[in-house]
Design a protein around this motif. Structure first.
Motif, short mmCIF file in Angstrom:
data_model
loop_
_atom_site.label_atom_id
_atom_site.label_comp_id
_atom_site.label_asym_id
_atom_site.label_seq_id
_atom_site.Cartn_x
_atom_site.Cartn_y
_atom_site.Cartn_z
N UNK A 45 0.83 -1.21 0.00
CA UNK A 45 0.00 0.00 0.00
C UNK A 45 0.87 1.26 0.00
N UNK A 46 1.90 1.27 0.84
CA UNK A 46 2.79 2.42 0.87
C UNK A 46 3.53 2.55 -0.46
N UNK A 47 4.01 1.43 -0.99
CA UNK A 47 4.69 1.46 -2.28
C UNK A 47 3.81 1.98 -3.39
N UNK A 48 2.54 1.56 -3.40
CA UNK A 48 1.61 2.05 -4.42
C UNK A 48 1.39 3.54 -4.27
N UNK A 49 1.27 4.00 -3.02
CA UNK A 49 1.09 5.43 -2.79
C UNK A 49 2.28 6.24 -3.30
N UNK A 50 3.49 5.76 -3.02
CA UNK A 50 4.69 6.45 -3.50
C UNK A 50 4.73 6.45 -5.02
N UNK A 51 4.40 5.32 -5.62
CA UNK A 51 4.43 5.23 -7.09
C UNK A 51 3.45 6.21 -7.73
N UNK A 52 2.24 6.28 -7.19
CA UNK A 52 1.23 7.17 -7.76
C UNK A 52 1.66 8.63 -7.67
N UNK A 53 2.30 9.00 -6.56
CA UNK A 53 2.75 10.39 -6.42
C UNK A 53 3.93 10.67 -7.35
N UNK A 54 4.83 9.71 -7.51
CA UNK A 54 6.01 9.94 -8.35
C UNK A 54 5.66 10.02 -9.83
N UNK A 55 4.47 9.54 -10.20
CA UNK A 55 4.07 9.67 -11.61
C UNK A 55 4.02 11.13 -12.05
N UNK A 56 3.81 12.02 -11.10
CA UNK A 56 3.76 13.44 -11.41
C UNK A 56 5.14 13.95 -11.85
#
Length: 269
Positions: A132-143
């Motif tokens: 869950x934390x990894x997915x959250x980081x990935x989604x933010x880094x897409x920016x």
């Protein structure tokens, strides 16, 4: 107390009972971190984003690790995997130590749950939090880094295996530690250094010869390098080598932890 210890030892050594107790324990462990998601999920995501902003701002355009891959794009998968590893470890370790300190572990020991049930519940919750934390980081880094997935299978395999290994290591640390200070020693002097020195912020090929050799003995490096390979199709070592090292590490540490659970190591006092 002797009767309680005997019953606890017997329950851990007993074969898996045909019930859903492990599901309830898994649900309890997931709810434990979900109820304070601001601390267990949002805060680690924010920390990873700060790393990305600071290092990306300073080094973007000045460093190129792989041809055609900017530094921010290189850094993002490393931060995602680092977040997965650290949070999977923290979840199982803190849960076990907290139960010891609060004294409610005895109630769990008296249940008919086997060592396998304990293992699946604690490690399963650690995997859930790490991913869950990894997915959250990935989604933010897409920016900051355009999405690019060369091989989704490699990404998923290393994310799950990495979270599993760290969840098991966290359980091992929780079994060994009797208080949060001892757990912090395990985390600050083993997990954190091995994570930061695993190629999150750099390629090991940029290191001097001796340190490059030392890095190859760090199992965390193979998890991060294999995970990054899934995004860009390039890595410092073969993803199959990384898969082998990670898989063997998971099996060895899991066997040790299951043995400690069956013998009631530091659980029956």
């Amino acid at each position: 107390m002797n009767e309680i210890a005997t019953a606890a030892h017997a329950s851990l050594r007993a074969p898996a009972a045909p019930n859903d107790g492990w599901k309830m324990l898994l649900t309890k462990e997931v709810l434990r971190f979900w109820r304070v998601a601001g601390q267990t999920i949002a805060a680690p995501v924010l920390t990873a984003v700060l790393y990305l902003l600071i290092f990306g701002h300073v080094l973007e355009g000045r460093v190129q690790v792989y041809p055609g891959v900017g530094y921010v794009a290189f850094l993002a998968p490393g931060l995602v995997m680092m977040s997965v590893l650290q949070n999977a470890f923290a979840n199982s370790a803190s849960s076990m130590v907290q139960s010891k300190i609060m004294g409610n572990l005895v109630f769990l020991l008296l249940t008919p749950l086997s060592a396998w049930h304990w293992f699946v519940a604690y490690v399963g919750a650690a995997i859930a939090r790490g991913l869950l934390v990894g997915l959250g980081v990935y989604l933010v880094t897409l920016w900051y880094a355009p999405p690019r997935l060369d091989a989704l299978a490699w990404v998923l395999v290393f994310a799950v295996l990495g979270a599993t290994l760290m969840g098991v290591l966290g359980l091992l640390a929780g079994l060994w530690a009797d208080k949060f200070d001892q757990m912090a020693v395990f985390q600050n002097f083993i997990v954190m250094p091995m994570t930061f020195l695993a190629g999150v912020f750099y390629s090991i090929n940029s290191l001097p010869g001796v340190w490059r050799t030392v890095s190859r003995f760090n199992p965390f490096f193979y998890m991060i390098d294999g995970f990054r390979h899934g995004f860009y199709g390039v890595s410092d070592v073969s993803p199959w080598l990384s898969l082998g090292v990670t898989g063997i590490s998971v099996l060895l540490v899991s066997a040790l932890v299951l043995h400690l659970l069956r013998t009631g190591y530091k659980l029956r006092n």
